[in-house]
Each structure stands twice: as structure tokens, then as C-alpha cells.
Design a protein around this motif. Structure first.
Motif, PDB file in Angstrom:
ATOM      1  N   SER A  10       0.829  -1.219   0.000  1.00  0.00           N
ATOM      2  CA  SER A  10       0.000   0.000   0.000  1.00  0.00           C
ATOM      3  C   SER A  10       0.858   1.261   0.000  1.00  0.00           C
ATOM      4  O   SER A  10       0.454   2.296  -0.518  1.00  0.00           O
ATOM      5  N   HIS A  24      -5.968   1.386  -3.587  1.00  0.00           N
ATOM      6  CA  HIS A  24      -7.323   1.786  -3.194  1.00  0.00           C
ATOM      7  C   HIS A  24      -8.369   0.973  -3.961  1.00  0.00           C
ATOM      8  O   HIS A  24      -9.351   0.482  -3.380  1.00  0.00           O
ATOM      9  N   GLU A  25      -8.119   0.803  -5.267  1.00  0.00           N
ATOM     10  CA  GLU A  25      -9.085   0.062  -6.095  1.00  0.00           C
ATOM     11  C   GLU A  25      -9.164  -1.407  -5.698  1.00  0.00           C
ATOM     12  O   GLU A  25     -10.261  -1.950  -5.514  1.00  0.00           O
ATOM     13  N   SER A  66      -8.110  -2.909  -2.912  1.00  0.00           N
ATOM     14  CA  SER A  66      -8.476  -3.183  -1.507  1.00  0.00           C
ATOM     15  C   SER A  66      -9.967  -2.991  -1.251  1.00  0.00           C
ATOM     16  O   SER A  66     -10.503  -3.485  -0.268  1.00  0.00           O
ATOM     17  N   ASN A  67     -10.621  -2.266  -2.166  1.00  0.00           N
ATOM     18  CA  ASN A  67     -12.068  -2.074  -2.040  1.00  0.00           C
ATOM     19  C   ASN A  67     -12.868  -2.978  -2.976  1.00  0.00           C
ATOM     20  O   ASN A  67     -14.095  -2.847  -3.062  1.00  0.00           O
ATOM     21  N   ASN A  68     -12.172  -3.874  -3.656  1.00  0.00           N
ATOM     22  CA  ASN A  68     -12.841  -4.792  -4.574  1.00  0.00           C
ATOM     23  C   ASN A  68     -13.397  -5.975  -3.766  1.00  0.00           C
ATOM     24  O   ASN A  68     -12.633  -6.698  -3.118  1.00  0.00           O
ATOM     25  N   PRO A  69     -14.709  -6.198  -3.779  1.00  0.00           N
ATOM     26  CA  PRO A  69     -15.317  -7.266  -2.958  1.00  0.00           C
ATOM     27  C   PRO A  69     -14.716  -8.649  -3.252  1.00  0.00           C
ATOM     28  O   PRO A  69     -14.562  -9.458  -2.336  1.00  0.00           O
ATOM     29  N   VAL A  83     -11.341  -8.781  -1.405  1.00  0.00           N
ATOM     30  CA  VAL A  83     -11.580  -8.886   0.039  1.00  0.00           C
ATOM     31  C   VAL A  83     -12.002 -10.304   0.402  1.00  0.00           C
ATOM     32  O   VAL A  83     -11.491 -10.903   1.355  1.00  0.00           O
TER      33      VAL A  83
END
Length: 255
Positions: free
Chosen positions: A213, A234-235, A237-240, A243
Motif C-alpha cells: 500500500s 485503493h481500487e 483493496s475495495n474490490n469485494p 476482500v
């Protein structure tokens, strides 16, 4: 030179072992002058991918392009001569040589005297200045005359990066550069990678998400040998999907 040009590209890269698909249809685009991280849960195919790029393994399918040239069928030695240099997971330095001598050995490649065993050791003195410059770049100049085996683990990894730099890589492949390190060493080596990346291109496999990161410009996430997602930290780490992949494999671990 266009800084946004692609230095390394893979098209449909795949590797099967007796019917098991370890890597499947991987399309990578590494942009010159960036730090590109390859991440993913254990068994995702990251190291297999690295082995394909340096031809330690032969691809079953697909193509590898470096600076627009198809290098898919070239031997590892030719790929190294093109400037694709890999630093290994396990520290690959000579323990009984001094720190300076380790860098000089790597620099010998540039002199073409690697196999001139009969030449006196003093013939390498011309390399001292460059070796010291590289040690300064990785913060090891004050350890130049120490026997390498006495270095702390994090400093051995810094030395390994110096010997990799001595090969004048156009593309540096770093395989788990912070593996097995304590917090302080991780921070030091992360800062070092960030520093030496200026004007260079780095592709790294890394487990430590704090490292990724803080320094990666672009991230490719592998799962079961295929690309699951790609983008900025950011993209991804926020991708379901990402995750879920990490939560499932790490027993609730955070990305």
C-alpha cells in the motif's frame, strides 16, 4: 523516452503441471518507471509467474514481451542479459566475503572477467568506486569491510538489492523482499525499495500489504493462478472479490 510505455507484457501466460493449471491466462502490463506488485493468497501462483518471466520454468501457453521483443523462448541467461534481473526469496549473497566483495563480484559481469580465475584480486580494484556508490545507495557503505555473515537479516537483503543493482537491471524482479523480517527491517527495506526505484522499474511479489500500500503504483491480484483484479491499492483493496479471497484464505485477515 515515453515513461508510460509498457516494459513487460504477458499475453495469455499459462503453466500446467501434469494437468494442474498453476497459472492460467495471465495478462500483465508493467509500465516503465513504476513499482508493480503481484499479490494474492498462498498458492495463487505468484512465484510460478515469476519463474515463467525469468524462464526458470517454461510456459505451457502464452507470450512474454520485454521492450516489445518476444522473449518467450529465450533462455534465462539471455533474458538476464536483456536486463531482467531477479532477486531471490532466500538471501543470495556469499557469507564469507565482505560486503564490498559481494558487490564487486556482481560488478565483474560488466568487465567480462567472471571466468578469469588466474587474474589477481587487485584487478577488481577498479570496481571499488562503483561498489561503494551502490553500497551508499542502499545505506551499507559503513559495513563495506564487514564479513557478510555478520550482517543482520534486513541488511543482508539490502546487500542483495545492491548486488541486483550491480547487474544494471532495466527491470528488477523482487521475490518477497520483506519475508521473515521484523517491523524495523520491513520499514527500512520498504524505504530502500522506494528509493532505488527512482528511474527504474520494479515488479515485486509481496505478502505484506502495508509494504504494497505504501510503495506500489499498480497491483495485480492473483487467485488460483488467474488475475482476479488489477489497479491501485485503493481500487483492489475495495474490490469485494479481492476482500473475499483474502478473508477466505487468511481466516478473516485484513487486506
Amino acid at each position: 523516452m515515453n515513461l508510460q510505455e509498457t516494459i513487460l507484457k504477458t499475453i495469455g501466460l499459462g503453466k500446467s503441471f501434469k494437468g494442474f493449471s498453476a497459472v492460467s491466462d495471465v495478462n500483465l502490463d508493467v509500465t516503465r518507471g513504476t513499482i508493480h506488485a503481484l499479490i494474492g493468497p498462498n498458492g495463487a501462483g505468484k512465484t510460478t509467474c515469476f519463474n515463467l518471466l525469468t524462464k526458470f520454468l517454461e510456459p505451457t501457453s502464452g507470450q512474454i514481451l520485454f521492450n516489445g521483443f518476444d522473449i518467450t523462448n529465450e533462455p534465462p541467461s539471455q533474458i538476464a542479459r536483456r536486463g531482467v534481473i531477479r532477486s531471490f526469496q532466500i538471501s543470495a549473497v556469499f557469507p564469507h566475503l565482505t560486503v564490498l566483495e559481494n558487490v564487486r563480484v556482481a560488478l565483474q559481469r560488466g568487465l567480462g572477467t567472471e571466468f578469469h580465475f588466474w587474474k589477481p584480486g587487485s584487478s577488481l580494484d577498479v570496481l571499488n568506486e562503483r561498489a561503494l556508490e551502490l553500497l551508499h545507495e542502499v545505506g551499507l557503505e559503513k559495513f563495506a569491510d564487514e564479513e557478510t555473515m555478520s550482517l543482520a537479516y534486513g541488511r543482508k537483503r539490502a546487500l542483495e538489492i545492491a548486488t541486483t543493482l550491480a547487474m544494471e537491471p532495466e527491470l528488477m524482479l523482487l521475490d518477497e523482499p520483506t519475508q521473515g523480517m521484523g517491523h524495523e527491517d520491513v520499514e527500512r527495506v520498504t524505504e530502500l525499495i522506494d528509493r532505488v526505484s527512482r528511474g527504474r522499474t520494479i515488479l515485486m511479489v509481496e505478502h505484506n500489504m502495508k509494504v504494497v500500500s505504501s510503495i506500489a503504483d499498480r497491483i495485480t491480484v492473483l487467485q488460483r493462478g488467474s488475475v482476479l483484479a488489477e489497479g491501485s491499492y485503493h481500487e483492489v483493496s475495495n474490490n469485494p472479490l479481492v476482500v473475499e479471497a483474502y478473508m477466505g484464505s487468511h481466516g478473516g485477515g485484513a487486506l
